[in-house]
Design an enzyme around this catalytic site. Structure first.
Site, PDB file in Angstrom:
ATOM      1  N   GLY A  33      11.561  63.091  37.813  1.00  0.00           N
ATOM      2  CA  GLY A  33      11.221  62.305  36.624  1.00  0.00           C
ATOM      3  C   GLY A  33      12.408  62.020  35.727  1.00  0.00           C
ATOM      4  O   GLY A  33      13.556  62.144  36.149  1.00  0.00           O
ATOM      5  N   HIS A  52      17.073  56.091  40.136  1.00  0.00           N
ATOM      6  CA  HIS A  52      15.774  56.252  40.797  1.00  0.00           C
ATOM      7  C   HIS A  52      15.192  54.882  41.191  1.00  0.00           C
ATOM      8  O   HIS A  52      14.642  54.725  42.274  1.00  0.00           O
ATOM      9  CB  HIS A  52      14.783  56.953  39.859  1.00  0.00           C
TER      10      HIS A  52
HETATM   11  P1  AMP Z   1      16.198  63.836  40.656  1.00  0.00           P
HETATM   12  O1  AMP Z   1      15.071  63.242  39.868  1.00  0.00           O
HETATM   13  O2  AMP Z   1      17.451  64.021  39.881  1.00  0.00           O
HETATM   14  O3  AMP Z   1      15.771  65.058  41.432  1.00  0.00           O
HETATM   15  O4  AMP Z   1      16.575  62.751  41.758  1.00  0.00           O
HETATM   16  C1  AMP Z   1      15.613  62.189  42.598  1.00  0.00           C
HETATM   17  C2  AMP Z   1      16.319  61.376  43.641  1.00  0.00           C
HETATM   18  O5  AMP Z   1      17.087  60.353  42.999  1.00  0.00           O
HETATM   19  C3  AMP Z   1      17.320  62.190  44.475  1.00  0.00           C
HETATM   20  O6  AMP Z   1      17.248  61.757  45.827  1.00  0.00           O
HETATM   21  C4  AMP Z   1      18.651  61.841  43.852  1.00  0.00           C
HETATM   22  O7  AMP Z   1      19.735  61.976  44.740  1.00  0.00           O
HETATM   23  C5  AMP Z   1      18.414  60.397  43.470  1.00  0.00           C
HETATM   24  N1  AMP Z   1      19.339  59.998  42.400  1.00  0.00           N
HETATM   25  C6  AMP Z   1      19.574  60.636  41.229  1.00  0.00           C
HETATM   26  N2  AMP Z   1      20.535  60.007  40.530  1.00  0.00           N
HETATM   27  C7  AMP Z   1      20.923  58.951  41.279  1.00  0.00           C
HETATM   28  C8  AMP Z   1      21.896  57.898  41.108  1.00  0.00           C
HETATM   29  N3  AMP Z   1      22.677  57.834  40.034  1.00  0.00           N
HETATM   30  N4  AMP Z   1      22.026  56.983  42.090  1.00  0.00           N
HETATM   31  C9  AMP Z   1      21.243  57.038  43.215  1.00  0.00           C
HETATM   32  N5  AMP Z   1      20.315  57.997  43.421  1.00  0.00           N
HETATM   33  C10 AMP Z   1      20.159  58.929  42.477  1.00  0.00           C
END
Ligand code: AMP
Length: 279
Positions: free
Chosen positions: A27, A33
């Site tokens: 989230g 995302h």
């Molecule tokens: P998180 O909500 O931080 O657990 O991330 C969920 C998904 O989004 C994971 O697969 C992350 O690697 C991806 N994600 C987070 N930040 C980025 C970003 N800046 N660029 C691309 N994907 C991202």
């Protein structure tokens, strides 16, 4: 978009769908995302995005409590998106009994981020395994921003022979090249401009290796400079892309990875690069 909290209702809804693409998140959604949703659209029209702040991947209570939770804002961001189902379970829904993982975590899970975040990746794989079981996806998308996580998920899927294709999505950055992250929201304004130094030093480090510097020297230089600028660096290392082990002089596909605290906030980033021949 349907918003579903309960695993049993999720199952009922998913029974009618095939070719599902799963996007697990914690989230506090941002453009990073949203870029995963764009990737998902290329694969299928049945997209399940999950929002679950997974307690077992945090090794500090303070970190877990401070993780930004912005469900209302997230829902409105997703309103006009291609997401079919937004799954927002509680901890009890995901782990009705004590979490258990039969998979033996690879040694590399105790290095890099795993060295200081003890048990972090086991927590990640445990929840990903549970989400895979609940959604039975054909595809699951993860960002390269979390490079070691992505590697370990790919390895888990391959070791466990799961029929799921893992899609890697590139890191989305802001105009100054700061990798977008939910944790950026924890930074105070004046620290945002320092936060981008992590990326800059990763880039400089890869360039100096490409220009002939020894890997160890380039890593050390970056670490020293970041420390001088007020960072508390967990690690700053060049590894090989294929298995995140230390490179030999035969390896050409490399990645510079780092994690560190600026103030109270832990940030990570990485830069992939290729060297033509010997190091
Ligand atoms: P998180 O909500 O931080 O657990 O991330 C969920 C998904 O989004 C994971 O697969 C992350 O690697 C991806 N994600 C987070 N930040 C980025 C970003 N800046 N660029 C691309 N994907 C991202």
């Amino acid at each position: 978009m349907k918003i579903i909290k309960s695993p049993s209702i999720l199952k009922e809804n998913l029974n009618k769908l095939e070719n599902i693409t799963l996007i697990p998140t914690m989230g506090n959604l941002h453009e990073g995302h949203l870029s995963l949703i764009k990737e998902a659209k290329k694969l299928s029209k049945n997209i399940v995005l999950t929002i679950f702040v997974n307690p077992i991947q945090f090794n500090s209570k303070h970190d877990l409590e401070n993780y930004p939770r912005t469900l209302k804002q997230d829902v409105s961001l997703l309103k006009d998106s291609a997401v079919t189902i937004l799954f927002t379970p509680s901890t009890k829904d995901i782990f009705p009994t004590k979490p258990f993982l039969s998979y033996k975590m690879p040694i590399i899970s105790n290095e890099l981020c795993g060295k200081t975040r003890i048990g972090h990746f086991k927590g990640v794989i445990t929840v990903v395994d549970r989400l895979f079981n609940l959604t039975n996806p054909s595809y699951a998308i993860f960002g390269k921003k979390d490079y070691q996580q992505l590697y370990l998920i790919k390895k888990f899927v391959s070791d466990s022979k799961l029929p799921i294709k893992i899609i890697e999505a590139p890191t989305i950055r802001n105009i100054n090249n700061l990798a977008l992250s939910s944790r950026n929201n924890l930074l105070i304004d004046k620290d945002i401009k320092n936060a981008v130094e992590l990326y800059k030093k990763l880039k400089i480090c890869t360039e100096s290796v490409l220009n002939g510097a020894k890997i160890h020297d380039a890593e050390l230089m970056a670490k020293e400079e970041l420390t001088k600028e007020g960072w508390k660096i967990d690690y700053f290392e060049i590894r090989r892309q294929s298995d995140l082990k230390k490179p030999t002089n035969k390896d050409s596909k490399l990645v510079a990875l780092s994690a560190g605290f600026f103030g109270d906030v832990r940030l990570i980033d990485n830069v992939e690069f290729c060297i033509p021949s010997t190091i």
